[in-house]
Scaffold this active site. Sequence first.
Site, PDB file in Angstrom:
ATOM      1  N   LYS A 227      94.499  23.128  52.464  1.00  0.00           N
ATOM      2  CA  LYS A 227      93.675  22.559  51.402  1.00  0.00           C
ATOM      3  C   LYS A 227      93.885  21.063  51.380  1.00  0.00           C
ATOM      4  O   LYS A 227      95.014  20.573  51.434  1.00  0.00           O
ATOM      5  CB  LYS A 227      94.079  23.178  50.057  1.00  0.00           C
ATOM      6  CG  LYS A 227      93.351  22.608  48.863  1.00  0.00           C
ATOM      7  CD  LYS A 227      93.919  23.193  47.578  1.00  0.00           C
ATOM      8  CE  LYS A 227      93.417  22.443  46.371  1.00  0.00           C
ATOM      9  NZ  LYS A 227      94.041  22.915  45.114  1.00  0.00           N
ATOM     10  N   SER A 229      93.796  18.661  49.241  1.00  0.00           N
ATOM     11  CA  SER A 229      94.636  18.018  48.236  1.00  0.00           C
ATOM     12  C   SER A 229      96.116  18.179  48.533  1.00  0.00           C
ATOM     13  O   SER A 229      96.953  17.450  48.004  1.00  0.00           O
ATOM     14  CB  SER A 229      94.325  18.582  46.846  1.00  0.00           C
ATOM     15  OG  SER A 229      94.624  19.961  46.803  1.00  0.00           O
ATOM     16  N   LYS A 230      96.470  19.158  49.390  1.00  0.00           N
ATOM     17  CA  LYS A 230      97.863  19.380  49.761  1.00  0.00           C
ATOM     18  C   LYS A 230      98.176  18.826  51.151  1.00  0.00           C
ATOM     19  O   LYS A 230      99.240  19.054  51.699  1.00  0.00           O
ATOM     20  CB  LYS A 230      98.180  20.883  49.759  1.00  0.00           C
ATOM     21  CG  LYS A 230      97.840  21.593  48.461  1.00  0.00           C
ATOM     22  CD  LYS A 230      98.699  21.116  47.309  1.00  0.00           C
ATOM     23  CE  LYS A 230      98.411  21.928  46.051  1.00  0.00           C
ATOM     24  NZ  LYS A 230      99.184  21.447  44.896  1.00  0.00           N
ATOM     25  N   SER A 231      97.234  18.085  51.713  1.00  0.00           N
ATOM     26  CA  SER A 231      97.314  17.693  53.119  1.00  0.00           C
ATOM     27  C   SER A 231      97.596  16.212  53.279  1.00  0.00           C
ATOM     28  O   SER A 231      97.284  15.388  52.422  1.00  0.00           O
ATOM     29  CB  SER A 231      95.985  18.040  53.810  1.00  0.00           C
ATOM     30  OG  SER A 231      95.855  17.374  55.032  1.00  0.00           O
TER      31      SER A 231
END
Length: 299
Positions: A227, A229-231
């Site tokens: 995802k 936003s978590k990358s």
Amino acid sequence: MSSNRYRGRFAPSPTGPLHLGSLLAAFGSWLLARHAGGHWLVRIEDLDPPREVAGAAAAQLATLAAFGLHPDAPVQYQSRRHAHYRAALDRLLAEGSAFPCHCSRSDLAGQQGLHRRCVGGRQRPHPAIRLRVADGALVGFDDALQGRFEHRVDRVAGDVVLLRADGCWAYQLAVVVDDAAQGITDVVRGADLIDSTPRQILLQRALGLPTPRYLHLPLLRDADGNKLSKSLAARPVDARDPVPTLRWLWSALGQEAAALDGPAQVPELLQQAVSAFHPARLRRTLPDTAVSRDAGRFT
């Protein structure tokens, strides 16, 4: 204004600048509102001070403005609405639909982290407040893009936190209260929040509030499937040259790329996008869509 006129919204948390995934949700929700001839609002969900970044809300609003995504009403800030959340919580407590909970996370470890009954022996000076979720609470809804979605809320979420032990309002309560207060008829957001929707519907029913229509857009992921936003690829959106990014987002939303070939300026491009937008083209998933970690380019 007609009470049944389409009212959508984009509601970022000020935990950092907007990245491409959050802008995809903003653009998609804006397009659907404009296509319906309705209103599009912006709400800053600033209820978690430990996670907030100073200046992030202003930066997010500046990015939206640079991309021509202007709300149709003044921006709402959740941090200014504590009294409304307190009133809703007091009602639920008075009706027995909510209860104080002194359990810690370690107390609930034996229940896979789900609260179905209080197991802690100690009394906290400031307990959490939870929504009482009945056994067998099956809640479903028809998502306008993803189709039928159902959850046994008691098994998936347990008794839902409404007020945290640290005194912060929980997302689930605030979003339900604010969507109703703003007259939101259609919630368009990322598919990472689809699991929260049955909990919110359950809370809407407990408070006697209307349930909006829901549409969950597919998540934008990096080349490794994470995802965004978590990358590491979740760099801030470059607002200095918005037209190429808007064209890319348009295509990612399943729209005909050639429809936006002409305009070179944001206002003209957005005007043409509204005319050419077809909701039926929206994709449930985004195959082969990734953002390069090395150069921040679209690949």
